[in-house]
Design a protein around this motif. Structure first.
Motif, PDB file in Angstrom:
ATOM      1  N   VAL A 225      20.469  59.136  30.310  1.00  0.00           N
ATOM      2  CA  VAL A 225      20.736  60.119  31.367  1.00  0.00           C
ATOM      3  C   VAL A 225      21.741  59.485  32.319  1.00  0.00           C
ATOM      4  N   VAL A 226      22.924  60.082  32.421  1.00  0.00           N
ATOM      5  CA  VAL A 226      24.001  59.567  33.271  1.00  0.00           C
ATOM      6  C   VAL A 226      24.296  60.632  34.324  1.00  0.00           C
ATOM      7  N   SER A 227      23.977  60.354  35.589  1.00  0.00           N
ATOM      8  CA  SER A 227      24.101  61.365  36.640  1.00  0.00           C
ATOM      9  C   SER A 227      25.010  60.876  37.757  1.00  0.00           C
ATOM     10  N   PHE A 228      26.090  61.613  37.974  1.00  0.00           N
ATOM     11  CA  PHE A 228      27.017  61.317  39.060  1.00  0.00           C
ATOM     12  C   PHE A 228      27.200  62.532  39.973  1.00  0.00           C
ATOM     13  N   GLY A 229      27.564  63.675  39.405  1.00  0.00           N
ATOM     14  CA  GLY A 229      27.900  64.841  40.201  1.00  0.00           C
ATOM     15  C   GLY A 229      26.708  65.724  40.487  1.00  0.00           C
ATOM     16  N   GLY A 230      26.997  66.820  41.216  1.00  0.00           N
ATOM     17  CA  GLY A 230      25.987  67.812  41.524  1.00  0.00           C
ATOM     18  C   GLY A 230      25.389  67.641  42.907  1.00  0.00           C
ATOM     19  N   ASP A 231      24.841  68.725  43.427  1.00  0.00           N
ATOM     20  CA  ASP A 231      24.096  68.674  44.682  1.00  0.00           C
ATOM     21  C   ASP A 231      22.679  68.184  44.417  1.00  0.00           C
ATOM     22  N   LEU A 232      22.018  68.801  43.452  1.00  0.00           N
ATOM     23  CA  LEU A 232      20.690  68.377  42.995  1.00  0.00           C
ATOM     24  C   LEU A 232      20.690  68.332  41.477  1.00  0.00           C
ATOM     25  N   VAL A 233      20.336  67.178  40.933  1.00  0.00           N
ATOM     26  CA  VAL A 233      20.235  67.007  39.480  1.00  0.00           C
ATOM     27  C   VAL A 233      18.885  66.373  39.177  1.00  0.00           C
ATOM     28  N   GLY A 252      18.851  55.158  31.935  1.00  0.00           N
ATOM     29  CA  GLY A 252      19.430  56.042  32.931  1.00  0.00           C
ATOM     30  C   GLY A 252      20.325  55.258  33.866  1.00  0.00           C
ATOM     31  N   VAL A 253      21.402  55.897  34.324  1.00  0.00           N
ATOM     32  CA  VAL A 253      22.307  55.274  35.280  1.00  0.00           C
ATOM     33  C   VAL A 253      22.866  56.375  36.169  1.00  0.00           C
ATOM     34  N   GLY A 254      23.000  56.059  37.468  1.00  0.00           N
ATOM     35  CA  GLY A 254      23.510  57.077  38.370  1.00  0.00           C
ATOM     36  C   GLY A 254      24.134  56.475  39.612  1.00  0.00           C
ATOM     37  N   PHE A 255      24.973  57.273  40.237  1.00  0.00           N
ATOM     38  CA  PHE A 255      25.571  56.914  41.521  1.00  0.00           C
ATOM     39  C   PHE A 255      25.346  58.102  42.443  1.00  0.00           C
ATOM     40  N   CYS A 256      24.582  57.867  43.508  1.00  0.00           N
ATOM     41  CA  CYS A 256      24.157  58.947  44.396  1.00  0.00           C
ATOM     42  C   CYS A 256      24.908  58.862  45.715  1.00  0.00           C
ATOM     43  N   ASP A 257      25.621  59.927  46.061  1.00  0.00           N
ATOM     44  CA  ASP A 257      26.410  59.985  47.293  1.00  0.00           C
ATOM     45  C   ASP A 257      25.623  60.645  48.422  1.00  0.00           C
ATOM     46  N   ALA A 258      26.209  60.642  49.595  1.00  0.00           N
ATOM     47  CA  ALA A 258      25.590  61.236  50.781  1.00  0.00           C
ATOM     48  C   ALA A 258      25.161  62.673  50.511  1.00  0.00           C
ATOM     49  N   GLY A 259      23.901  62.970  50.811  1.00  0.00           N
ATOM     50  CA  GLY A 259      23.383  64.323  50.660  1.00  0.00           C
ATOM     51  C   GLY A 259      22.953  64.694  49.263  1.00  0.00           C
ATOM     52  N   GLN A 260      23.274  63.894  48.270  1.00  0.00           N
ATOM     53  CA  GLN A 260      22.896  64.203  46.896  1.00  0.00           C
ATOM     54  C   GLN A 260      21.433  63.873  46.629  1.00  0.00           C
ATOM     55  N   HIS A 261      20.859  64.593  45.672  1.00  0.00           N
ATOM     56  CA  HIS A 261      19.509  64.303  45.186  1.00  0.00           C
ATOM     57  C   HIS A 261      19.567  64.162  43.671  1.00  0.00           C
ATOM     58  N   LEU A 262      19.280  62.959  43.185  1.00  0.00           N
ATOM     59  CA  LEU A 262      19.234  62.683  41.743  1.00  0.00           C
ATOM     60  C   LEU A 262      17.819  62.273  41.387  1.00  0.00           C
ATOM     61  N   GLU A 263      17.261  62.888  40.364  1.00  0.00           N
ATOM     62  CA  GLU A 263      15.839  62.664  40.035  1.00  0.00           C
ATOM     63  C   GLU A 263      15.630  62.614  38.527  1.00  0.00           C
ATOM     64  N   SER A 264      14.738  61.717  38.111  1.00  0.00           N
ATOM     65  CA  SER A 264      14.276  61.677  36.714  1.00  0.00           C
ATOM     66  C   SER A 264      12.805  61.300  36.698  1.00  0.00           C
ATOM     67  N   GLN A 265      12.016  62.099  35.994  1.00  0.00           N
ATOM     68  CA  GLN A 265      10.617  61.793  35.751  1.00  0.00           C
ATOM     69  C   GLN A 265      10.476  61.552  34.253  1.00  0.00           C
ATOM     70  N   VAL A 266      10.279  60.286  33.892  1.00  0.00           N
ATOM     71  CA  VAL A 266      10.302  59.858  32.496  1.00  0.00           C
ATOM     72  C   VAL A 266       8.865  59.737  31.977  1.00  0.00           C
ATOM     73  N   PHE A 267       8.633  60.229  30.770  1.00  0.00           N
ATOM     74  CA  PHE A 267       7.321  60.103  30.136  1.00  0.00           C
ATOM     75  C   PHE A 267       7.503  59.575  28.723  1.00  0.00           C
ATOM     76  N   VAL A 268       6.863  58.448  28.420  1.00  0.00           N
ATOM     77  CA  VAL A 268       6.847  57.897  27.067  1.00  0.00           C
ATOM     78  C   VAL A 268       5.402  57.867  26.599  1.00  0.00           C
ATOM     79  N   HIS A 269       5.117  58.570  25.518  1.00  0.00           N
ATOM     80  CA  HIS A 269       3.762  58.661  24.968  1.00  0.00           C
ATOM     81  C   HIS A 269       3.728  57.937  23.619  1.00  0.00           C
ATOM     82  N   HIS A 270       3.038  56.812  23.594  1.00  0.00           N
ATOM     83  CA  HIS A 270       2.844  56.069  22.349  1.00  0.00           C
ATOM     84  C   HIS A 270       1.630  56.659  21.630  1.00  0.00           C
TER      85      HIS A 270
END
Length: 413
Positions: A225-233, A252-270
């Motif tokens: 998951v590569v997140s740079f742009g958007g208001d909310l991702v 996952g890798v991201g760069f979050c600017d002023a006012g941005q919201h970047l979110e990831s909820q990861v689930f790994v089920h073995h």
């Protein structure tokens, strides 16, 4: 147009309730979603958005998300032209999948209102399939382009790697839209699949996605998951290691600017025997009210003997006013495992690294730039596509051109 199928037509192998059976009051509360759900494995699933209701921000999976900004995605879109799709190699595109047509729904089960909305609102799912035994050298790129930040769109994508195949699929998001998206990933026995989701939206886009994958025996999935742009991702990957010897690397890798919201909820089920997983997410934050959220849930099931699992999240705050929420969780139902662990850290620049570089004649600005690039490049360099890696590094360098990053920052976590 929005789908109009009934719930009984949508849910594969629907179970009929016994109206005369004993009713467990606790179970009734769970069905109406009034009881607090603390573990990922307990979350309810439904194909009907109304079963979830509209989140209010108190729910465990919504409490870090700005509800007002994501609210447009709580209702099914009225049209289907707000986002355009283009696939780089049409040989791998199969006929679209209506609700109820396999393999759509083989593994996907919506676990929040947005994923249920995306299921209902996408009457036809894009199906990308890699044939059995085929090794695809060039990445298969799905370009997803939004036409307006004021327009809504829903989507369900199915990516299928048949037995013993090998391929890389890139989902490249750009433009602007209010976009609810499901991505269903099927990695068949012995297959090796890489899926890279790049969120390079315009600044005013809103994008919430649920990626659900199942990995079969001796198969492997690399998920980025590569997140740079958007208001909310908000991109939430869920990986089920179902087959013995299956493996997942989740990055996952991201760069979050002023006012941005970047979110990831990861689930790994073995679930299978001798499964392996490695999770690594890294983000850099710059500017007032830059906000990232990472929730990492790992469940080692009661039959997952000889499991090896590790997850880590690292966040680098470049300026005051940035906030990173990092929540690792580990749920283990069996003691006979190889290993399991998690780590989380949020902080500012490493003073020792800066001193080392400046002691060798490198300016403070250049030293800070090199530290950030080195921090994020650990994930980017694992992508394995040189042109895309170069593009992402260039994007980070443009972000770092702002002198505001020079100010040392204490992280808020």
């Amino acid at each position: 147009m929005a789908a109009t199928t009934t719930a009984s037509e949508q849910v594969p192998a629907a179970r009929t309730e016994d109206n005369h059976a004993h009713i467990d009051p606790a179970a009734q509360l769970l069905r109406t979603y009034e009881a607090p759900v603390q573990t990922r494995s307990e979350r309810p699933h439904s194909f009907e958005p109304a079963d979830f209701g509209e989140p209010n921000g108190h729910e465990v999976n919504w409490k870090h998300t700005p509800i007002a900004r994501v609210r447009p995605l709580f209702a099914v879109a009225t049209g289907d032209d707000a986002v355009q799709y283009e696939v780089s190699d049409e040989r791998f595109v199969q006929p679209p999948l209506a609700i109820g047509v396999a393999p759509r729904g083989e593994t996907f089960r919506p676990e929040d209102v947005v994923s249920a909305v995306a299921w209902q609102g996408s009457s036809q799912a894009l199906h990308v399939r890699v044939p059995r035994g085929e090794e695809v050298a060039e990445p298969i790129t799905v370009s997803i382009t939004g036409t307006s930040a004021h327009d809504r769109a829903d989507a369900h994508l199915v990516i299928e790697a048949e037995a013993n195949s090998q391929a890389t699929v890139v989902l490249n998001h750009s433009g602007a839209a209010q976009y609810a998206q499901n991505v269903e990933i099927l990695v068949r026995e012995g297959a090796r699949l890489t899926v890279i989701a790049v969120q390079d939206w315009d600044r005013d886009a809103v994008h919430a996605a649920s990626h659900q994958a199942v990995v079969a025996k001796d198969a492997s999935l690399r998920h980025f998951v590569v997140s740079f742009g958007g208001d909310l991702v908000r991109v939430n990957p869920s990986i089920l290691l179902a087959g013995a010897g299956s493996h997942a690397d989740v990055y996952g890798v991201g760069f979050c600017d002023a006012g941005q919201h970047l979110e990831s909820q990861v689930f790994v089920h073995h679930e299978g025997v001798a499964t392996r997983a490695n999770v690594l997410y890294k983000t850099a934050l710059q500017g007032t009210d830059a906000h990232t959220v990472w929730v990492g849930d790992v469940l080692i099931g009661r039959n997952a003997v000889d499991t090896d699992s590790y997850e880590a999240n690292r966040n680098l705050a470049l300026t005051p006013g940035a906030r990173a929420d990092s929540i690792p969780n580990l749920e283990i139902e069996i003691g006979d495992i190889r290993g399991a662990g998690h780590a989380s850290a949020t902080g500012r620049f490493d003073d020792e690294q800066l001193f080392y570089l400046q002691a060798r004649g490198i300016s403070e600005l250049e030293a800070r730039r090199l530290v950030v690039l080195g921090f994020l490049s650990e994930v980017i360099q694992r992508i394995g596509i040189p042109s895309l890696e170069t593009q992402l590094i260039s994007h980070i360098e443009r972000e770092l051109a702002d002198d505001e990053m020079l100010a040392p920052a204490e992280a808020t976590a």
